[in-house]
Design an enzyme around this catalytic site. Sequence first.
Site, PDB file in Angstrom:
ATOM      1  N   ASN A 209     -37.913 -37.845  39.515  1.00  0.00           N
ATOM      2  CA  ASN A 209     -36.592 -37.218  39.639  1.00  0.00           C
ATOM      3  C   ASN A 209     -35.663 -37.581  38.494  1.00  0.00           C
ATOM      4  O   ASN A 209     -34.471 -37.288  38.544  1.00  0.00           O
ATOM      5  CB  ASN A 209     -35.943 -37.577  40.977  1.00  0.00           C
ATOM      6  CG  ASN A 209     -36.458 -36.695  42.106  1.00  0.00           C
ATOM      7  OD1 ASN A 209     -36.926 -35.589  41.861  1.00  0.00           O
ATOM      8  ND2 ASN A 209     -36.379 -37.177  43.328  1.00  0.00           N
TER       9      ASN A 209
ATOM     10  N   ARG B 203     -31.246 -40.525  48.330  1.00  0.00           N
ATOM     11  CA  ARG B 203     -32.341 -40.539  49.295  1.00  0.00           C
ATOM     12  C   ARG B 203     -33.726 -40.364  48.681  1.00  0.00           C
ATOM     13  O   ARG B 203     -34.717 -40.450  49.403  1.00  0.00           O
ATOM     14  CB  ARG B 203     -32.155 -39.472  50.391  1.00  0.00           C
ATOM     15  CG  ARG B 203     -30.960 -39.708  51.294  1.00  0.00           C
ATOM     16  CD  ARG B 203     -30.892 -38.610  52.355  1.00  0.00           C
ATOM     17  NE  ARG B 203     -29.742 -38.773  53.216  1.00  0.00           N
ATOM     18  CZ  ARG B 203     -29.735 -39.511  54.324  1.00  0.00           C
ATOM     19  NH1 ARG B 203     -30.815 -40.165  54.652  1.00  0.00           N
ATOM     20  NH2 ARG B 203     -28.650 -39.604  55.055  1.00  0.00           N
TER      21      ARG B 203
ATOM     22  N   LYS C 139     -35.054 -23.279  41.216  1.00  0.00           N
ATOM     23  CA  LYS C 139     -35.789 -23.910  42.322  1.00  0.00           C
ATOM     24  C   LYS C 139     -35.648 -23.019  43.554  1.00  0.00           C
ATOM     25  O   LYS C 139     -34.534 -22.756  44.014  1.00  0.00           O
ATOM     26  CB  LYS C 139     -35.245 -25.303  42.595  1.00  0.00           C
ATOM     27  CG  LYS C 139     -36.043 -26.092  43.613  1.00  0.00           C
ATOM     28  CD  LYS C 139     -35.652 -27.557  43.580  1.00  0.00           C
ATOM     29  CE  LYS C 139     -36.629 -28.384  44.380  1.00  0.00           C
ATOM     30  NZ  LYS C 139     -36.390 -29.833  44.206  1.00  0.00           N
TER      31      LYS C 139
ATOM     32  N   GLY D 203     -43.715 -28.147  44.659  1.00  0.00           N
ATOM     33  CA  GLY D 203     -43.517 -29.331  45.473  1.00  0.00           C
ATOM     34  C   GLY D 203     -43.814 -29.036  46.924  1.00  0.00           C
ATOM     35  O   GLY D 203     -44.364 -27.978  47.258  1.00  0.00           O
ATOM     36  N   GLY D 204     -43.459 -29.958  47.789  1.00  0.00           N
ATOM     37  CA  GLY D 204     -43.762 -29.782  49.192  1.00  0.00           C
ATOM     38  C   GLY D 204     -42.934 -28.714  49.867  1.00  0.00           C
ATOM     39  O   GLY D 204     -43.371 -28.124  50.855  1.00  0.00           O
ATOM     40  N   PHE D 205     -41.731 -28.436  49.339  1.00  0.00           N
ATOM     41  CA  PHE D 205     -40.834 -27.498  49.998  1.00  0.00           C
ATOM     42  C   PHE D 205     -40.346 -26.384  49.081  1.00  0.00           C
ATOM     43  O   PHE D 205     -39.666 -25.479  49.541  1.00  0.00           O
ATOM     44  CB  PHE D 205     -39.612 -28.245  50.539  1.00  0.00           C
ATOM     45  CG  PHE D 205     -39.949 -29.359  51.463  1.00  0.00           C
ATOM     46  CD1 PHE D 205     -40.365 -29.098  52.751  1.00  0.00           C
ATOM     47  CD2 PHE D 205     -39.875 -30.674  51.043  1.00  0.00           C
ATOM     48  CE1 PHE D 205     -40.687 -30.138  53.615  1.00  0.00           C
ATOM     49  CE2 PHE D 205     -40.201 -31.713  51.895  1.00  0.00           C
ATOM     50  CZ  PHE D 205     -40.615 -31.444  53.181  1.00  0.00           C
TER      51      PHE D 205
ATOM     52  N   ASP E  67     -32.270 -33.567  42.203  1.00  0.00           N
ATOM     53  CA  ASP E  67     -32.632 -33.518  43.626  1.00  0.00           C
ATOM     54  C   ASP E  67     -31.860 -34.494  44.494  1.00  0.00           C
ATOM     55  O   ASP E  67     -32.432 -35.379  45.128  1.00  0.00           O
ATOM     56  CB  ASP E  67     -34.141 -33.754  43.811  1.00  0.00           C
ATOM     57  CG  ASP E  67     -34.940 -32.517  43.453  1.00  0.00           C
ATOM     58  OD1 ASP E  67     -34.327 -31.493  43.144  1.00  0.00           O
ATOM     59  OD2 ASP E  67     -36.177 -32.586  43.469  1.00  0.00           O
TER      60      ASP E  67
ATOM     61  N   VAL F 193     -40.586 -24.330  41.394  1.00  0.00           N
ATOM     62  CA  VAL F 193     -39.625 -24.260  40.306  1.00  0.00           C
ATOM     63  C   VAL F 193     -40.168 -23.317  39.241  1.00  0.00           C
ATOM     64  O   VAL F 193     -41.295 -23.492  38.768  1.00  0.00           O
ATOM     65  CB  VAL F 193     -39.351 -25.655  39.697  1.00  0.00           C
ATOM     66  CG1 VAL F 193     -38.310 -25.545  38.596  1.00  0.00           C
ATOM     67  CG2 VAL F 193     -38.873 -26.628  40.772  1.00  0.00           C
TER      68      VAL F 193
END
Length: 470
Positions: free
Chosen positions: A142, A136, A44, A24-26, A155, A29
């Site tokens: 997700n 959020r 993760k 993912g972006g950050f 998440d 996994v």
Amino acid sequence: MARRLPSQPPVLPGFSHVHILGSGGFADVFLYEQNMPRRQVAVKVLLSEVVNDHVRQMFQAEANLMAQLSSHPSILTVYQASVSSDGRPYLVMEMCSSALSERYRREPLPVAEVLRIAVKIGSAVETAHRAGVLHRDIKPSNILLTAYGHPVLSDFGIAATLVTADAEEAVGMSIPWSAPEVLLGENSGSVAAEVWSFAATVYSLLAGRSPFEVPGKSNKSADLIARIGRGRPQPIDRADVPHSLETALARAMSRNPEHRPRTILELVHELQAIESELGLAQTPIEVAMDDWALGTVSDLEDRTRVRALNSDASTSTGRPRRRRRRRAATAPESVVLENAQPSRSGSITQPASRSATALTWTLVVTAVLVLALAATAVYVLLRNNSSIPVVTDIEARERAGDVVFTWPDPGLREGDSYQIETSDGARSMQTNPAFVVAGDVGEEVCITVTVNRSGTTGSPSNQKCATVGQ
């Protein structure tokens, strides 16, 4: 757009790396095997380039939140969280499948399956909101599936705490499912925005695309943001999707937050009513009802809180007020000892008649107080419950595989709901005066219906039972 290579998997004591699961972006996994107890887990791991002291602190707060909430059956279970030897924070989580986020794009999901998933995931989000936590980032990717096919939400707010200087890219990851007020920077998240995102996610599972994608046209970020700002989602091109479902989702995605359902639970109740409309057994709502199950973790989670929890019993310093207890009235010492006679052992004793009189008065006063308290309690209960209507005349219609229970509206007000308890102990909250219970042929099923008004329940109905027909 070029995709980055996954980072190097960290060496974790007690775990053996198997292979990469996704990037993912950050974070990446990885699939690991835990040595004891032996099981496969998803780990993760944050990317080293985004890790700093602030990120570590926020990651720890989010890990605590997920651990607190993961006791919910529809929230991903977190086993542990720590920092690897190379300084990267990581989460060890239940191993789940992301097949749903791929499948809904590939083939139409049955309406009954989508409604079941929506009620379960909505229950998870409502539980989080009651704990003061915003997700959020509600979106199809997700929603994961356990090994037994149960949907779980993952998440909780982690992506939102890891926004770097490239904030535009971070937001762009979830543009199709972000409320217009969030995209326009009017707020960073709210219950109303979560209602919008939840409805957009349910829409996507039905339509095979996000609500503002237009097949055959440009669907870049700028195009999507412009369409979301206008607030007109594309129609769902499926004959088996009832008009009532499409209308409920469109209302939940209103451009004006005040026109949306006030809570996720309100929208979930509408989805349950649609299940009944389609002749489906209602999916039970799973929301924690006890205060102890909804405690907060620490002040680090303020970025994901809906609102602070207030207590009238606290002072401005945050310490609970102590009430000074009045001492029980006793006779002056001189009176107690008056006419007292020494006993054979040398101790002072009171005359028997005076002692008996004092005991008698004590018993009388105690009895009067007990009766007064009991009368007050009865009065309060009667006053609180007398105005809440009681469900009567429940009817049951037997059919193959289930029983349909219906009853006349006893006089519900706006905000009231029915609390339904089945013979197996399951509970559900809804506003529709109909409930479907599934069972085996020949099985007797029963329900009791109680009206809930502002968190107070009235008197329950008489239990109604019926036998599942062939």
